[in-house]
Motif scaffolding. Structure first.
Motif, PDB file in Angstrom:
ATOM      1  N   LEU A   4       0.836  -1.202   0.000  1.00  0.00           N
ATOM      2  CA  LEU A   4       0.000   0.000   0.000  1.00  0.00           C
ATOM      3  C   LEU A   4       0.866   1.245   0.000  1.00  0.00           C
ATOM      4  CD1 LEU A   4      -2.767  -0.868   2.624  1.00  0.00           C
ATOM      5  CD2 LEU A   4      -2.882  -1.057   0.141  1.00  0.00           C
ATOM      6  N   ASP A   5       0.435   2.250  -0.735  1.00  0.00           N
ATOM      7  CA  ASP A   5       1.099   3.537  -0.747  1.00  0.00           C
ATOM      8  C   ASP A   5       0.917   4.186   0.628  1.00  0.00           C
ATOM      9  OD1 ASP A   5       1.185   6.603  -1.375  1.00  0.00           O
ATOM     10  OD2 ASP A   5       2.022   5.609  -3.131  1.00  0.00           O
ATOM     11  N   HIS A   8      -2.432   5.767   1.236  1.00  0.00           N
ATOM     12  CA  HIS A   8      -3.583   4.933   0.875  1.00  0.00           C
ATOM     13  C   HIS A   8      -4.763   5.130   1.831  1.00  0.00           C
ATOM     14  CE1 HIS A   8      -5.558   1.282  -0.773  1.00  0.00           C
ATOM     15  NE2 HIS A   8      -5.990   1.143   0.463  1.00  0.00           N
ATOM     16  N   LYS A  12      -8.488   6.718   1.089  1.00  0.00           N
ATOM     17  CA  LYS A  12      -9.676   5.899   1.320  1.00  0.00           C
ATOM     18  C   LYS A  12     -10.649   6.614   2.252  1.00  0.00           C
ATOM     19  CE  LYS A  12     -10.890   1.263   2.975  1.00  0.00           C
ATOM     20  NZ  LYS A  12     -10.334  -0.020   3.440  1.00  0.00           N
ATOM     21  N   ASP A  25     -10.711  -3.140  -2.219  1.00  0.00           N
ATOM     22  CA  ASP A  25      -9.444  -2.660  -1.654  1.00  0.00           C
ATOM     23  C   ASP A  25      -8.502  -3.848  -1.527  1.00  0.00           C
ATOM     24  OD1 ASP A  25      -7.368  -1.427  -0.330  1.00  0.00           O
ATOM     25  OD2 ASP A  25      -8.532  -0.876   1.440  1.00  0.00           O
ATOM     26  N   ASP A  39      -5.491   0.393  -6.577  1.00  0.00           N
ATOM     27  CA  ASP A  39      -5.638   0.540  -5.130  1.00  0.00           C
ATOM     28  C   ASP A  39      -7.068   0.417  -4.614  1.00  0.00           C
ATOM     29  OD1 ASP A  39      -2.914   0.883  -4.209  1.00  0.00           O
ATOM     30  OD2 ASP A  39      -2.929   2.723  -5.391  1.00  0.00           O
ATOM     31  N   VAL A  59      -3.521   5.235  -6.049  1.00  0.00           N
ATOM     32  CA  VAL A  59      -2.976   6.183  -5.079  1.00  0.00           C
ATOM     33  C   VAL A  59      -1.471   6.323  -5.292  1.00  0.00           C
ATOM     34  CG1 VAL A  59      -2.694   6.671  -2.616  1.00  0.00           C
ATOM     35  CG2 VAL A  59      -4.770   5.508  -3.429  1.00  0.00           C
TER      36      VAL A  59
END
Length: 138
Positions: A4-5, A8, A12, A25, A39, A59
Motif C-alpha cells: 500500500l502507498d 492509501h 480511502k 481494496d 488501489d 494512489v
C-alpha cells in the motif's frame, strides 16, 4: 499483492467522507490471464450517485528521489490500467489520487501542467491531514 502507498488510508478515508462506498481494496483488474491490482474501487450509493459513476483509484504519494520518475511511472501505470478497464469494466472511471503536498510542490509546475493537459490525467487531490478531497481534476 502490492504494498500500500503511504497515503492509501488517507485517500480511502477522504473518499468515504465524500460519500463514496469503497467496494474493492484493492480493485482487481483481470484481462485474460493477466491480473493487476489498482488501489481502490468505489461507487456512490444510488441515492446520491455522482453521475452514476464508479471509480477505480490509483494512489500515488510522489515521495521518491525523483518526482519526474514517479510521474513517468504513474502515467505508464495509468495508461495500462485505463486500457484494460476499457475492456473489462468500461463503466468505471480511473483516477490518480495524490496528496495536496505533492500537488502544490510538483503538479503546479509548468512542465507538469503541460503534460497533464496533454495527457488529460484525472486527479483527486486529497488533504492527507484532514483526509478530505480538495479537488477533482478531470
Amino acid at each position: 499483492m502490492p504494498r500500500l502507498d503511504i497515503i492509501h488510508n488517507s485517500v480511502k478515508s477522504a473518499l468515504i467522507k465524500d460519500g463514496w462506498l469503497i467496494t474493492d481494496d484493492p480493485y482487481v483488474i483481470q484481462y485474460r490471464r493477466t491480473v493487476l491490482y489498482a488501489d481502490l474501487g468505489a461507487e456512490r450509493p444510488i441515492a446520491v450517485e455522482r453521475n452514476g459513476q464508479k471509480l477505480v483509484v490509483e494512489v500515488k504519494s510522489f515521495v521518491g528521489a525523483s518526482k519526474m520518475q514517479d510521474f513517468k511511472e504513474a502515467l505508464g501505470q495509468y495508461d495500462i490500467y485505463r486500457y484494460l478497464l476499457e475492456e473489462v469494466a468500461s463503466d468505471r472511471k480511473l483516477y490518480v489520487a495524490i496528496s495536496d503536498i505533492a500537488y502544490n510542490a510538483f503538479f503546479t509546475q509548468d512542465v507538469t501542467q503541460l503534460i497533464l493537459n496533454k495527457h488529460q490525467l484525472p486527479i483527486i487531490v486529497v488533504d492527507i491531514e484532514t483526509e478530505e478531497i480538495l479537488q477533482w481534476i478531470n
